[in-house]
Scaffold this active site. Sequence first.
Site, short mmCIF file in Angstrom:
data_model
loop_
_atom_site.label_atom_id
_atom_site.label_comp_id
_atom_site.label_asym_id
_atom_site.label_seq_id
_atom_site.Cartn_x
_atom_site.Cartn_y
_atom_site.Cartn_z
N ASN A 128 0.77 -1.24 -0.03
CA ASN A 128 -0.09 0.07 -0.12
C ASN A 128 0.76 1.37 0.27
O ASN A 128 0.50 2.34 -0.66
CB ASN A 128 -1.07 -0.08 1.21
N ARG A 150 2.65 2.59 25.19
CA ARG A 150 2.03 3.30 23.71
C ARG A 150 2.12 4.76 23.80
O ARG A 150 2.76 5.28 22.61
CB ARG A 150 0.63 2.89 23.64
N MET A 181 0.70 -2.23 12.17
CA MET A 181 0.07 -3.18 13.20
C MET A 181 0.12 -2.64 14.83
O MET A 181 0.23 -3.43 15.67
CB MET A 181 0.59 -4.40 12.99
N ARG A 182 0.25 -1.45 14.78
CA ARG A 182 0.14 -0.88 16.44
C ARG A 182 -1.29 -0.09 16.39
O ARG A 182 -1.48 0.60 15.44
CB ARG A 182 1.27 -0.04 16.53
N LEU A 227 -2.88 3.20 17.61
CA LEU A 227 -2.44 4.57 17.95
C LEU A 227 -2.86 4.97 19.30
O LEU A 227 -4.24 4.74 19.55
CB LEU A 227 -2.72 5.50 16.70
N ASN A 267 -6.58 5.29 7.55
CA ASN A 267 -6.16 3.81 7.73
C ASN A 267 -6.92 2.78 6.76
O ASN A 267 -7.92 3.23 6.11
CB ASN A 267 -6.76 3.12 9.08
N HIS A 311 -8.16 -0.87 5.66
CA HIS A 311 -8.40 -2.26 6.67
C HIS A 311 -8.97 -3.25 5.44
O HIS A 311 -10.12 -2.89 4.74
CB HIS A 311 -9.47 -1.89 7.61
N VAL A 344 -10.46 1.30 17.51
CA VAL A 344 -9.59 0.46 16.54
C VAL A 344 -10.71 0.05 15.31
O VAL A 344 -11.79 -0.40 15.44
CB VAL A 344 -9.18 -0.75 17.23
N GLU A 385 -7.51 -2.32 -2.71
CA GLU A 385 -6.80 -1.72 -1.75
C GLU A 385 -5.82 -0.51 -2.39
O GLU A 385 -5.88 0.82 -2.03
CB GLU A 385 -5.83 -2.30 -0.71
#
Length: 210
Positions: A20, A70, A95-96, A98, A112, A114, A149, A179
């Site tokens: 991406n 975090r 893959m975290r 925020l 984002n 998904h 999330v 995507e």
Amino acid sequence: MNNGQIMKRVAVFASGRGTNLQALIEATKKGEIPAKIVLVITDREDAQALRRAAQNFIKAFYLSPEGLTREEYDTLLLRFLQDNQIDLIALAGFMRILSPVLIRAYPNKILNIHPSLLPAFPGLHAQRQALEYGVKVTGCTVHLVDEEVDHGPIVIQRTVPVYDTDTEETLSARILEQEHIAYPEALKLLAEDRLIVQGRRVFIRDAGTT
Ligand code: GAR
């Protein structure tokens, strides 16, 4: 081209192979989006996204999350973003989760992507979840990031049929193709300041005039 619009400075966060990221790099390089990717940040040392950034002469950092909360991690990220005068952020397989530290600093400025039609199948392994649930249609979603999330207001969705013969791999590959179309489109709209957010709904200013 850019019709005299100010170029937005974009940071992309990625954890993995970065296809991406690549789609966004290619789209911005074509000059059709008033945005330039100036920073790539990963939380994994082996992320292929780092190599893609280097190949395109984009500044890239690996920031290890080890030993940091975090909030501490995001405070460091925020400093990088501010030092580099970043206007917009695109999460591309990052893959975290925020923390509010970043989200509140960039309200409605973080995208984002998904691999499902949210709100279906948030979280990990969205394509596997779709197969196991037995849906006949799935797809991808680009949304603005809020404090929950895979939840924020939806900018673009593209659908993909699920075939009886699909495996997680074949379905993921077909979603990924979509995507790579949806993400540059969404970044373009955000960079052009054309997203009007009202609650959960996102309206597109001057839709149909692109
Ligand atoms: C993409 O399929 C993206 O939608 C997904 O990770 C993959 C990253 O691929 N993101 C999520 O699942 C976020 N919840 P890429 O590194 O090749 O862009």
